[in-house]
Design a protein around this motif. Structure first.
Motif, PDB file in Angstrom:
ATOM      1  N   THR A 108       0.930  -1.152  -0.137  1.00 29.95           N
ATOM      2  CA  THR A 108       0.070   0.050  -0.038  1.00 29.95           C
ATOM      3  C   THR A 108       0.813   1.219  -0.124  1.00 29.95           C
ATOM      4  O   THR A 108       1.690   1.136   0.844  1.00 29.95           O
ATOM      5  CB  THR A 108      -0.982   0.122   1.183  1.00 29.95           C
ATOM      6  OG1 THR A 108      -1.876  -1.244   1.359  1.00 29.95           O
ATOM      7  CG2 THR A 108      -1.646   1.327   1.196  1.00 29.95           C
ATOM      8  N   VAL A 109       0.759   1.951  -0.977  1.00 29.30           N
ATOM      9  CA  VAL A 109       1.490   3.361  -1.155  1.00 29.30           C
ATOM     10  C   VAL A 109       0.344   4.412  -0.610  1.00 29.30           C
ATOM     11  O   VAL A 109      -0.442   4.716  -1.426  1.00 29.30           O
ATOM     12  CB  VAL A 109       2.008   3.533  -2.500  1.00 29.30           C
ATOM     13  CG1 VAL A 109       2.828   4.823  -2.514  1.00 29.30           C
ATOM     14  CG2 VAL A 109       3.124   2.367  -2.677  1.00 29.30           C
ATOM     15  N   PHE A 110       0.848   4.934   0.496  1.00 30.46           N
ATOM     16  CA  PHE A 110       0.110   6.078   0.797  1.00 30.46           C
ATOM     17  C   PHE A 110       0.749   7.414   0.377  1.00 30.46           C
ATOM     18  O   PHE A 110       1.890   7.855   0.646  1.00 30.46           O
ATOM     19  CB  PHE A 110       0.006   6.338   2.451  1.00 30.46           C
ATOM     20  CG  PHE A 110      -0.944   7.615   2.759  1.00 30.46           C
ATOM     21  CD1 PHE A 110      -2.100   7.398   3.006  1.00 30.46           C
ATOM     22  CD2 PHE A 110      -0.097   8.617   3.518  1.00 30.46           C
ATOM     23  CE1 PHE A 110      -2.741   8.401   3.742  1.00 30.46           C
ATOM     24  CE2 PHE A 110      -0.871   9.470   4.242  1.00 30.46           C
ATOM     25  CZ  PHE A 110      -2.390   9.625   4.086  1.00 30.46           C
ATOM     26  N   VAL A 111      -0.171   8.422  -0.513  1.00 27.90           N
ATOM     27  CA  VAL A 111       0.547   9.546  -0.807  1.00 27.90           C
ATOM     28  C   VAL A 111       0.362  10.683   0.314  1.00 27.90           C
ATOM     29  O   VAL A 111      -0.954  11.264   0.237  1.00 27.90           O
ATOM     30  CB  VAL A 111      -0.204   9.950  -2.294  1.00 27.90           C
ATOM     31  CG1 VAL A 111       0.246  11.466  -2.796  1.00 27.90           C
ATOM     32  CG2 VAL A 111       0.091   8.901  -3.169  1.00 27.90           C
ATOM     33  N   SER A 112       1.267  10.956   0.927  1.00 22.21           N
ATOM     34  CA  SER A 112       1.207  12.083   1.969  1.00 22.21           C
ATOM     35  C   SER A 112       1.812  13.447   1.288  1.00 22.21           C
ATOM     36  O   SER A 112       1.885  13.589   0.344  1.00 22.21           O
ATOM     37  CB  SER A 112       2.048  11.390   3.112  1.00 22.21           C
ATOM     38  OG  SER A 112       2.142  12.213   4.166  1.00 22.21           O
ATOM     39  N   SER A 113       2.274  14.101   2.556  1.00 20.99           N
ATOM     40  CA  SER A 113       2.846  15.464   2.010  1.00 20.99           C
ATOM     41  C   SER A 113       4.062  15.867   2.940  1.00 20.99           C
ATOM     42  O   SER A 113       3.969  15.674   4.233  1.00 20.99           O
ATOM     43  CB  SER A 113       1.699  16.368   1.985  1.00 20.99           C
ATOM     44  OG  SER A 113       2.086  17.887   2.254  1.00 20.99           O
ATOM     45  N   SER A 114       4.802  16.644   2.404  1.00 18.19           N
ATOM     46  CA  SER A 114       6.000  17.316   3.206  1.00 18.19           C
ATOM     47  C   SER A 114       5.322  18.317   4.143  1.00 18.19           C
ATOM     48  O   SER A 114       6.202  19.014   5.117  1.00 18.19           O
ATOM     49  CB  SER A 114       7.022  17.828   2.103  1.00 18.19           C
ATOM     50  OG  SER A 114       6.542  18.924   1.517  1.00 18.19           O
ATOM     51  N   ALA A 115       4.113  18.525   4.099  1.00 18.48           N
ATOM     52  CA  ALA A 115       3.308  19.236   5.214  1.00 18.48           C
ATOM     53  C   ALA A 115       3.705  18.925   6.518  1.00 18.48           C
ATOM     54  O   ALA A 115       3.511  19.430   7.578  1.00 18.48           O
ATOM     55  CB  ALA A 115       2.056  19.702   4.861  1.00 18.48           C
ATOM     56  N   VAL A 116       4.047  17.541   6.768  1.00 18.00           N
ATOM     57  CA  VAL A 116       4.509  16.945   7.922  1.00 18.00           C
ATOM     58  C   VAL A 116       5.518  17.661   8.637  1.00 18.00           C
ATOM     59  O   VAL A 116       5.913  17.343   9.773  1.00 18.00           O
ATOM     60  CB  VAL A 116       4.564  15.577   7.818  1.00 18.00           C
ATOM     61  CG1 VAL A 116       3.447  14.845   7.301  1.00 18.00           C
ATOM     62  CG2 VAL A 116       5.821  15.259   7.120  1.00 18.00           C
ATOM     63  N   TYR A 117       6.300  18.514   7.916  1.00 17.42           N
ATOM     64  CA  TYR A 117       7.528  19.026   8.358  1.00 17.42           C
ATOM     65  C   TYR A 117       7.281  20.554   8.561  1.00 17.42           C
ATOM     66  O   TYR A 117       6.739  21.120   7.986  1.00 17.42           O
ATOM     67  CB  TYR A 117       8.868  18.852   7.389  1.00 17.42           C
ATOM     68  CG  TYR A 117       9.250  17.274   7.135  1.00 17.42           C
ATOM     69  CD1 TYR A 117       9.803  16.900   8.049  1.00 17.42           C
ATOM     70  CD2 TYR A 117       9.050  16.889   5.993  1.00 17.42           C
ATOM     71  CE1 TYR A 117      10.150  15.358   7.975  1.00 17.42           C
ATOM     72  CE2 TYR A 117       9.275  15.488   5.670  1.00 17.42           C
ATOM     73  CZ  TYR A 117       9.943  14.889   6.811  1.00 17.42           C
ATOM     74  OH  TYR A 117      10.302  13.437   6.609  1.00 17.42           O
ATOM     75  N   GLY A 118       8.113  21.284   9.527  1.00 15.61           N
ATOM     76  CA  GLY A 118       7.874  22.582   9.792  1.00 15.61           C
ATOM     77  C   GLY A 118       8.966  23.378   9.491  1.00 15.61           C
ATOM     78  O   GLY A 118       9.553  23.177   8.428  1.00 15.61           O
ATOM     79  N   GLU A 119       9.375  24.335  10.370  1.00  9.35           N
ATOM     80  CA  GLU A 119      10.396  25.402  10.357  1.00  9.35           C
ATOM     81  C   GLU A 119      11.860  24.799  10.328  1.00  9.35           C
ATOM     82  O   GLU A 119      11.675  24.112  11.521  1.00  9.35           O
ATOM     83  CB  GLU A 119      10.086  26.626  10.998  1.00  9.35           C
ATOM     84  CG  GLU A 119      11.133  27.567  10.983  1.00  9.35           C
ATOM     85  CD  GLU A 119      11.610  28.031   9.610  1.00  9.35           C
ATOM     86  OE1 GLU A 119      12.630  28.324   9.350  1.00  9.35           O
ATOM     87  OE2 GLU A 119      10.415  28.330   8.836  1.00  9.35           O
ATOM     88  N   HIS A 120      12.490  24.870   9.646  1.00  8.69           N
ATOM     89  CA  HIS A 120      14.249  24.330   9.786  1.00  8.69           C
ATOM     90  C   HIS A 120      15.121  25.264   9.632  1.00  8.69           C
ATOM     91  O   HIS A 120      16.194  24.866   9.158  1.00  8.69           O
ATOM     92  CB  HIS A 120      14.034  23.055   9.194  1.00  8.69           C
ATOM     93  CG  HIS A 120      13.380  21.922   9.832  1.00  8.69           C
ATOM     94  ND1 HIS A 120      13.724  21.215  11.141  1.00  8.69           N
ATOM     95  CD2 HIS A 120      12.123  21.184   9.415  1.00  8.69           C
ATOM     96  CE1 HIS A 120      12.825  20.137  11.505  1.00  8.69           C
ATOM     97  NE2 HIS A 120      11.910  20.390  10.369  1.00  8.69           N
ATOM     98  N   GLY A 121      14.710  26.448   9.304  1.00  7.80           N
ATOM     99  CA  GLY A 121      15.837  27.537   9.157  1.00  7.80           C
ATOM    100  C   GLY A 121      16.516  27.316   7.849  1.00  7.80           C
ATOM    101  O   GLY A 121      17.791  27.585   7.727  1.00  7.80           O
ATOM    102  N   GLY A 122      16.214  26.840   6.841  1.00 11.86           N
ATOM    103  CA  GLY A 122      16.671  26.334   5.617  1.00 11.86           C
ATOM    104  C   GLY A 122      17.642  25.167   5.518  1.00 11.86           C
ATOM    105  O   GLY A 122      18.339  24.900   4.543  1.00 11.86           O
ATOM    106  N   ASP A 123      17.562  24.260   6.512  1.00 16.53           N
ATOM    107  CA  ASP A 123      18.616  23.140   6.604  1.00 16.53           C
ATOM    108  C   ASP A 123      17.899  22.066   5.662  1.00 16.53           C
ATOM    109  O   ASP A 123      16.775  21.988   5.376  1.00 16.53           O
ATOM    110  CB  ASP A 123      18.560  22.729   8.224  1.00 16.53           C
ATOM    111  CG  ASP A 123      19.382  23.381   9.079  1.00 16.53           C
ATOM    112  OD1 ASP A 123      20.075  24.111   8.665  1.00 16.53           O
ATOM    113  OD2 ASP A 123      19.167  23.361  10.173  1.00 16.53           O
TER     114      ASP A 123
END
Length: 280
Positions: A108-123
């Protein structure tokens, strides 16, 4: 193992939530000679070697009679940007479709999003980075990913970056209308992936041997937003956008696709500047 030499090819696939990316994937798999079922809530097209099904992921009674399949791709789009709508589709809808299947899928491939990550100061960010979603959408997706990973259905989550491609050119209109501002000289990054590359990445993850639980789907070239938007403005003859705040609720980061590339996958459009140029 490289995606070009899979240990297992799943011949019968259901794409649940056949919107733009899901339909591109379904057509790709059908061309490969697989038996493809595509589920959507609204009107279904005909042809393309795809068996179209109609059902609503939020209403389990409409999912009766789903076929026996080898693999499932879950790629829906909520009809409203509200937490209740996201939960109904991504958490409850995922459970509904899996419970409606006559046998459990092997993958099963679940199409998720990079919205799970927050602020990382450009890292640089990769799959080992702890999620810190700034909004309800990311929080709901993390919950759905966790539910899938705990089940017996071969769950793999693909966290896609911002999509662009044919039919996704609203940014051009906003640039022409002067409705876009960019944080100039502050190294605030945009992360993108072409819709065709997104579909190809899902197809890759269907077949690779012993996949990881999570992958990031992004092109090879995170770009400062001012650099990307200036390039697009010049492409279409629009004025360069003025200085302004970074996009709200996104977070500044550079997403790495190293794990996805390690499968053998390669983007057809590794740099969004070239991908956007092809749309003009």
């Amino acid at each position: 193992m490289l995606a070009t030499s899979p240990a297992q090819r799943y011949e019968t696939v259901l794409v649940a939530g056949a919107g733009d990316v899901g339909t591109r994937l379904a057509r790709r798999l059908a061309v490969e000679g697989r038996r493809v079922f595509a589920l959507r809530r609204g009107e279904t097209p005909a042809g393309d070697g795809i068996v179209w099904l109609r059902g609503d992921l939020t209403r389990p009674e409409t999912l009766a009679g789903l076929p026996k399949i080898d693999a499932l791709v879950f790629a829906p789009t909520p009809d409203a940007r509200e937490e209740a709508a996201y939960r109904a589709v991504f958490v409850d809808g995922l459970r509904h479709v899996i419970e409606a299947l006559p046998v459990m899928p092997h993958r099963t491939v679940f199409v998720s999003s990079s919205a799970v990550y927050g602020e990382h100061g450009g890292d640089w960010i990769d799959e080992d980075t702890q999620p810190s979603p700034p909004g309800f959408n990311g929080r709901v997706l993390i919950e759905a990913e966790a539910w899938l990973a705990a089940g017996p259905v071969g769950g793999v989550s693909l966290r896609l970056a911002g999509l662009y491609g044919p039919g996704r050119t609203q940014l051009f209109d906003r640039l022409r209308e002067g409705k876009v501002a960019v944080p100039r000289g502050r190294q605030v990054y945009a992360n993108r992936i072409h819709v065709d590359d997104a579909a190809a990445a899902i197809a890759c993850l269907l077949d690779i041997a012993a996949p990881e639980r999570v992958y990031i789907g992004v092109d090879d070239t995170p770009l400062p937003i001012d650099e990307l938007y200036d390039h697009l403005a010049r492409l279409i003859g629009a004025p360069l956008p003025p200085d302004g705040p970074a996009p709200a609720g996104v977070g500044n980061k550079r997403l790495s696709n190293a794990r996805l590339r390690a499968t053998g996958f390669r983007c057809a459009w590794p740099d969004a500047r070239d991908g956007y140029a092809a749309l003009v």
